[in-house]
Design a protein around this motif. Structure first.
Motif, mmCIF file in Angstrom:
data_model
loop_
_atom_site.group_PDB
_atom_site.id
_atom_site.type_symbol
_atom_site.label_atom_id
_atom_site.label_comp_id
_atom_site.label_asym_id
_atom_site.label_seq_id
_atom_site.Cartn_x
_atom_site.Cartn_y
_atom_site.Cartn_z
ATOM 1 N N ALA A 355 -13.742 -4.365 -45.257
ATOM 2 C CA ALA A 355 -13.583 -5.281 -44.175
ATOM 3 C C ALA A 355 -12.878 -6.513 -44.793
ATOM 4 O O ALA A 355 -12.133 -7.260 -44.053
ATOM 5 N N LYS A 356 -13.258 -7.116 -45.986
ATOM 6 C CA LYS A 356 -12.527 -8.104 -46.506
ATOM 7 C C LYS A 356 -11.375 -7.949 -47.002
ATOM 8 O O LYS A 356 -10.382 -8.807 -46.779
ATOM 9 N N THR A 357 -11.036 -6.881 -47.532
ATOM 10 C CA THR A 357 -9.452 -6.647 -47.874
ATOM 11 C C THR A 357 -8.478 -5.963 -47.049
ATOM 12 O O THR A 357 -7.364 -5.968 -47.122
ATOM 13 N N ARG A 358 -9.179 -5.444 -45.802
ATOM 14 C CA ARG A 358 -8.383 -4.724 -44.898
ATOM 15 C C ARG A 358 -7.981 -3.333 -45.183
ATOM 16 O O ARG A 358 -6.810 -2.967 -44.537
ATOM 17 N N TYR A 385 -10.221 -3.456 -36.696
ATOM 18 C CA TYR A 385 -10.333 -4.712 -36.161
ATOM 19 C C TYR A 385 -9.835 -4.586 -34.975
ATOM 20 O O TYR A 385 -9.383 -3.596 -34.147
ATOM 21 N N GLU A 386 -10.038 -5.569 -33.845
ATOM 22 C CA GLU A 386 -9.771 -5.565 -32.711
ATOM 23 C C GLU A 386 -8.300 -5.321 -32.322
ATOM 24 O O GLU A 386 -8.087 -4.484 -31.349
ATOM 25 N N PRO A 396 -1.653 -14.666 -34.703
ATOM 26 C CA PRO A 396 -2.438 -14.279 -35.840
ATOM 27 C C PRO A 396 -3.396 -12.904 -35.696
ATOM 28 O O PRO A 396 -3.270 -12.551 -34.586
ATOM 29 N N ILE A 397 -3.392 -12.309 -36.825
ATOM 30 C CA ILE A 397 -4.298 -10.768 -36.649
ATOM 31 C C ILE A 397 -5.468 -11.047 -36.258
ATOM 32 O O ILE A 397 -6.261 -12.030 -36.601
ATOM 33 N N SER A 398 -6.010 -10.300 -35.436
ATOM 34 C CA SER A 398 -7.298 -10.411 -34.753
ATOM 35 C C SER A 398 -8.407 -10.262 -36.195
ATOM 36 O O SER A 398 -8.401 -9.571 -37.154
ATOM 37 N N SER A 399 -9.526 -11.399 -36.235
ATOM 38 C CA SER A 399 -10.523 -11.558 -37.122
ATOM 39 C C SER A 399 -11.653 -10.558 -36.815
ATOM 40 O O SER A 399 -12.878 -10.753 -37.368
ATOM 41 N N THR A 400 -11.743 -9.943 -35.389
ATOM 42 C CA THR A 400 -12.976 -9.372 -34.920
ATOM 43 C C THR A 400 -13.041 -8.107 -35.245
ATOM 44 O O THR A 400 -12.395 -7.124 -35.322
ATOM 45 N N LEU A 401 -14.160 -7.797 -36.255
ATOM 46 C CA LEU A 401 -14.492 -6.486 -36.781
ATOM 47 C C LEU A 401 -15.239 -5.587 -35.937
ATOM 48 O O LEU A 401 -16.259 -5.840 -35.413
#
Length: 1009
Positions: A355-358, A385-386, A396-401
């Motif tokens: 999740a941290k590194t995607r 992610y969303e 921005p890229i979504s930060s909702t996991l």
């Protein structure tokens, strides 16, 4: 110096030969081929017997260094054949000595054919068993087939045999030179070159040829193995990345749909046909990130979606939960559905990393819940992610996991058969992490690969690779099939053939150079042996401590060694040729010739053949005692005698001094004023002095040989037990109170002090028991006890009743009584209380003196103890018009004390302070730390303590004002009792006083931790 140099050279040679042998053996292609120290051991034995164990030292040193090197190189430890070589290094010297023993028997004269044949058969049997030991010792630690154990034993036997063969020319040369020593000393340099240098040159050429062939073959084998390893590594990486693509495809399904139902997920996975398309993968699923607050809503939605029995497990007390929402095929993965992977640190760490590194990530080694065999495996996770990307440039890229798509893998299903050679030509083991760790093993193509490669001298490669944000350590080891496929025996044939050629050449040259001088060498050798024997005997006679005198049959002195010169004061030249009676005083001087004549004519021995103590005379005429031993010898066919003489002047003087000392001691004991007895170690009476006889009424003869008459029957066992402890060395002496019984039957109490008297050699001689008569002391103690009982019962009880009655009258009728009567009653009441205090102090003093004071120790708060003490003494302070002040201590402090006795001590301090303080004064109670202890202080501003009284303030009946008209009351026992109580509670007591300024009494205790 020469001997030490040769021994050091032999040790170094064995060490170097061991290194050469291993250099020709420790490799992929071959085991032990030739063991040169075996031949060296035999050669050293033949050269000189004492060198036979030097080879053991040299090869043992090498083997230890070898094992230290193996410890540093873990790969080498996995080679069972390497262990066999090391064991051979330790055992082969002993088998070599067996060979040497056999050859030594031939050397020393075993000439018969039958004896030689029997010895040779025994040699082959023992040598073979010892050679097989390294292989047999490997059986408990390694699961080796019988064929391989046989191969190891055969190679080890042949290697040692070949080592002996290499030295065969040296053996033959030694045999010939041993019997031809003169010829050996005359040998020319060309002869030495022929026997040793030429065979060594041939053998060295053989070794160089072997080394060149061996190195070329070894490089070829390593190249083949490296190619197999590289192919296998590429296959592993390719397979993992292809399976990652399958997981990324599942991520695309989620990103392409608003929502994905359970049925849609099943249809998608069935379409992939993972069992056929991705063999080794256990399934594909989705892990949902669920907030704890949304848990109920999430469970309900899953149950509506077709999972009626959906239930997250196990319970995790975290804000976030990582729950497996989908997993297909469900038939083989049902236990995983609803699993909250946050329950386990390893799984959760991999999910958080992805999740941290995607990016995709894999876990460390785990055991899958759906795997009934519970074999090692791992998870591959990719975060969802969303939105996967920014929808428009700059957004921005979504930060909702949302969660993770994932795939579970069982290591053996995924990683087997990566390449065709895996499991046949090599075995592979894969570990999670940077090191070889059995607890992190993910896959092994062989049960033995992690600890023992199954091949002769296997090749091994180890590498750590980065794979999906995780490091894996991979170990490849060659197998017996690879060894068989790549083995080429050409180097061995070169080495064995060249060794045999150099051996035969050396044997031929040794025979030719030594055959000419055999007879002369044998004669010279025997002559040298006789001369050495004579020189050795003379060296013994010159260095022996005792005097040695050689005598002819007519009594003339033939030999006189240096010790005899020292003892008698004569030089050898002064006495040789003279009659031996010159060394004797009368009557031996006149009788000696008659002793010899009597022995020669009758054979009757008076001195000859036995030892005795006689007197001898020095050159200066002084006579001294000596021990004399005489034996008959044959010299040049005639009878002679040898006398051994030892001067015992010092010993005789010491014995006389000891006798005198013993006599003095016995006389002192006999006249001692206190009773004393000597008892043997067996418990029997040896001596009783006059004082004991007077005490008990016995004569000494009546007591000798027994100990039971002295002791009361109940005291015998106590005395006997302690005597055993003294004899055992547990104690050096002891004291005991016991009862003796007089001849008249009366009991006498004594205090007995017992010690052990020992002989000069340290053995026990007797016990010395000295006694002090305690009869009068016991009577006095009895009277004292009766007085204390009288005081306790006959005095304290009525005084207590009187005090109580007076107190009631004063309290109830004080207003109705005339003033004078009331004053008299108050005086009577005060005096009765003082008398009670005196009686109590006397009783306490007696209890302390007899050790009967009872304590009940408890852990008590210091604040509670001080508050209670001040409360108990408040009325007394008020009576003396004194104010009590408590400076509060630390509330956490506790003491391990007896509450009643602690109050008794503090009451004594406070009452004394109040008594000696002026009206309107103040008594201060406070605490402070002194090192590890807590000090309780009671301070007043009274007149203080006079200097002349300070040294006896804690003694009995001590008072600064001891006159009959003293103003202050008291018995003078309070501080003495307080000191005893404090010390028996493991504390300390003391005081500080500045007259008319301040006086402080204190007690210290260690607080409870």
């Amino acid at each position: 110096m020469d001997r030490a140099f040769r021994q050091a050279a032999a040790t170094m040679a064995s060490f170097i030969f061991a290194i050469i042998s291993f250099a020709m053996s420790v490799s992929q292609l071959d085991a032990l081929i030739i063991w040169l120290p075996a031949g060296l051991a035999v050669w050293l034995f033949l050269f000189q017997v004492r060198y036979s164990l030097v080879i053991v030292l040299g090869t043992t040193i090498f083997s230890l260094l070898l094992f230290f090197d193996v410890t540093k190189q873990e790969a080498s430890l996995e080679n069972h054949h390497f262990a066999a070589l090391a064991l051979t290094a330790l055992i082969s010297p002993f088998s070599s000595l067996v060979v040497a023993k056999f050859l030594g028997r031939l050397r020393d004269g075993a000439r018969e054919l039958s004896t030689g044949t029997r010895d040779f058969a025994l040699l082959v049997l023992v040598f073979s068993i010892l050679s097989m030991l390294p292989a047999l010792l490997l059986i408990p630690g390694y699961s080796l087939p019988i064929e391989e154990i046989g191969n190891i034993a055969a190679r080890d036997w042949f290697a040692q045999f070949l080592g002996v063969v290499i030295f065969a020319p040296a053996y033959l040369d030694f045999f010939q030179r041993r019997h031809l020593q003169e010829h050996a000393r005359a040998r020319k340099l060309s002869d030495w070159v022929a026997v040793y240098a030429i065979p060594v040159a041939v053998f060295s050429s053989t070794v160089f040829a072997w080394q060149a062939t061996h190195s070329s073959l070894e490089r070829s084998v390593n190249t083949q193995f490296d190619a197999l390893v590289s192919e296998n590594e590429d296959a592993l990486k390719s397979k993992i990345h292809s399976y990652e693509n399958a997981v990324l495809g599942s991520a695309g399904l989620i990103y392409a749909s608003e929502t994905v139902s359970r049925q849609e997920w099943r249809s998608y996975v069935q379409t992939l046909n993972v069992a056929e398309s991705f063999p080794g993968i256990s399934g594909i699923g989705f892990i949902k990130s669920v907030d704890q607050r949304d848990m109920r809503q999430f469970i309900a939605s899953q149950q509506r979606d077709g999972a009626a029995e959906f239930a997250p497990h196990p319970e995790v007390f975290e804000d976030s939960n990582y729950i497996i929402q989908f997993i297909e095929p469900i038939e083989t993965n049902a236990p995983a559905l609803g699993l909250n992977i946050a329950f386990e640190r390893n799984r959760k760490a991999a999910a958080d990393l992805a999740a941290k590194t995607r990016n995709s990530a894999i876990t460390d080694r785990i055991l899958l819940v759906q795997d009934s065999e519970q074999t090692p495996g791992f998870l591959l996770l990719h975060p969802i992610y969303e939105t996967p990307l920014a929808r428009t440039e700059g957004e921005p890229i979504s930060s909702t996991l949302l969660g993770w798509v994932y795939a579970p893998f069982i290591g053996k299903n995924l990683l087997q058969d990566l390449t065709s050679a895996q499991g046949s030509l090599f075995n592979v083991a894969i570990y999670a992490g940077k090191a070889e760790d059995e607890d992190k093993l993910i896959y092994s193509s062989s049960n033995e690969v992690a600890s023992l490669p199954n091949s002769f001298n296997p090749l091994k490669r180890q590498k750590t690779i980065d794979l999906l944000q995780k490091e894996w350590t991979i170990i490849w080891c060659s197998t017996t099939a690879f060894t068989a496929q790549t083995t080429n025996h050409q180097p061995e044939y070169i080495l064995v053939g060249g060794s045999l050629i150099s051996c035969l050449l050396g044997l031929f040259l040794a025979t030719v150079t030594n055959s000419a001088a055999r007879v002369r060498a044998e004669v010279d050798y025997k002559t040298s042996e006789i001369a050495n024997a004579r020189n050795g005997l003379q060296a013994v006679l010159d260095t022996v401590v005792d005097g040695v005198v050689q005598i002819s049959k007519d009594g003339r002195i033939l030999g006189f060694n240096p010790s005899a010169e020292r003892i008698f004061g004569y030089a050898a030249d002064e006495v040789i040729g003279k009659n031996v009676n010159v060394l004797m005083p009368e009557p031996y001087h006149s009788q000696h010739d008659g002793y010899i004549h009597n022995f020669l004519s009758t054979g009757k021995k008076r001195i000859i053949g036995m030892g005795r103590t006689v007197s001898a005379m020095r050159k200066d005429g002084s006579i001294f005692p000596m021990e004399l031993g005489v034996n008959q010898i044959q010299q040049d066919g005639d009878i002679a005698f040898v006398g051994s003489i030892r001067d015992i002047t010092d010993r005789v003087a010491a014995e006389e001094a000891l006798k005198q000392e013993e006599q003095n001691f016995r006389q002192t004991m006999q006249l001692a004023p206190i009773p004393a007895v000597a008892i043997s170690p067996e418990g029997k009476l040896i001596r009783a002095n006059n004082a004991l006889q007077q005490l008990l009424g016995y004569e000494e003869d009546e007591l000798k040989g027994t100990n039971s008459k002295l002791s009361h029957p109940d005291d015998i066992s106590l005395d006997a037990q302690q005597m055993k402890q003294v004899l055992a060395g547990a104690i050096s002496f002891y004291s005991v109170e016991k009862r003796l019984i007089t001849k008249a039957g009366k009991i006498v109490w004594v205090e007995q002090h017992v010690s052990l008297v020992k002989k000069a050699n340290g053995e026990p001689k007797y016990f010395l028991k000295q006694m002090i008569n305690l009869t009068e002391r016991k009577k006095t103690q009895l009277i004292k006890d009766e007085f204390i009982a009288t005081v306790s019962h006959e005095l304290r009880t009525p005084i207590t009743s009187i005090s109580g009655a007076l107190g009631l009258i004063i309290g109830a009728f004080s207003k109705d009584l005339p003033e004078k009567v009331s004053d008299l009653l108050q005086i009577a009441h005060n005096n009765s209380e003082r008398l009670i205090a005196i009686v109590n102090d006397i009783l306490d003093m007696e209890k302390l003196g007899s050790g009967q004071m009872h304590y009940e120790f408890k852990d008590l708060s210091l604040e509670y103890l001080l508050t209670q003490s001040l409360s108990l003494n408040a009325s007394y302070a008020e009576k003396h018009e004194v104010e009590l002040e408590l400076i509060q201590p630390d509330k956490a402090l506790k003491l391990h004390v007896d509450e009643l006795r602690f109050n008794q001590v503090l009451t004594n301090f406070i009452s004394n302070a109040c008594k000696f303080s002026p009206a309107g004064g103040r008594v201060r109670v406070e605490t402070k730390r002194v090192g590890k202890r807590v000090r309780i202080c009671v301070a007043d501003n009274g007149s203080g303590i006079p200097d002349e009284f300070r040294n006896r303030i804690f003694t009995k009946f001590a008072q600064a004002d001891s006159s009959s008209t003293r103003k202050k009351g008291g018995t003078g026992l309070g501080l003495m009792i307080s000191k005893q109580i404090v010390e028996q509670m493991n504390g300390a007591i003391g005081f500080e006083s500045t007259p008319n300024v301040e006086t402080v009494f204190w007690a210290e205790f260690e607080p409870v931790t």
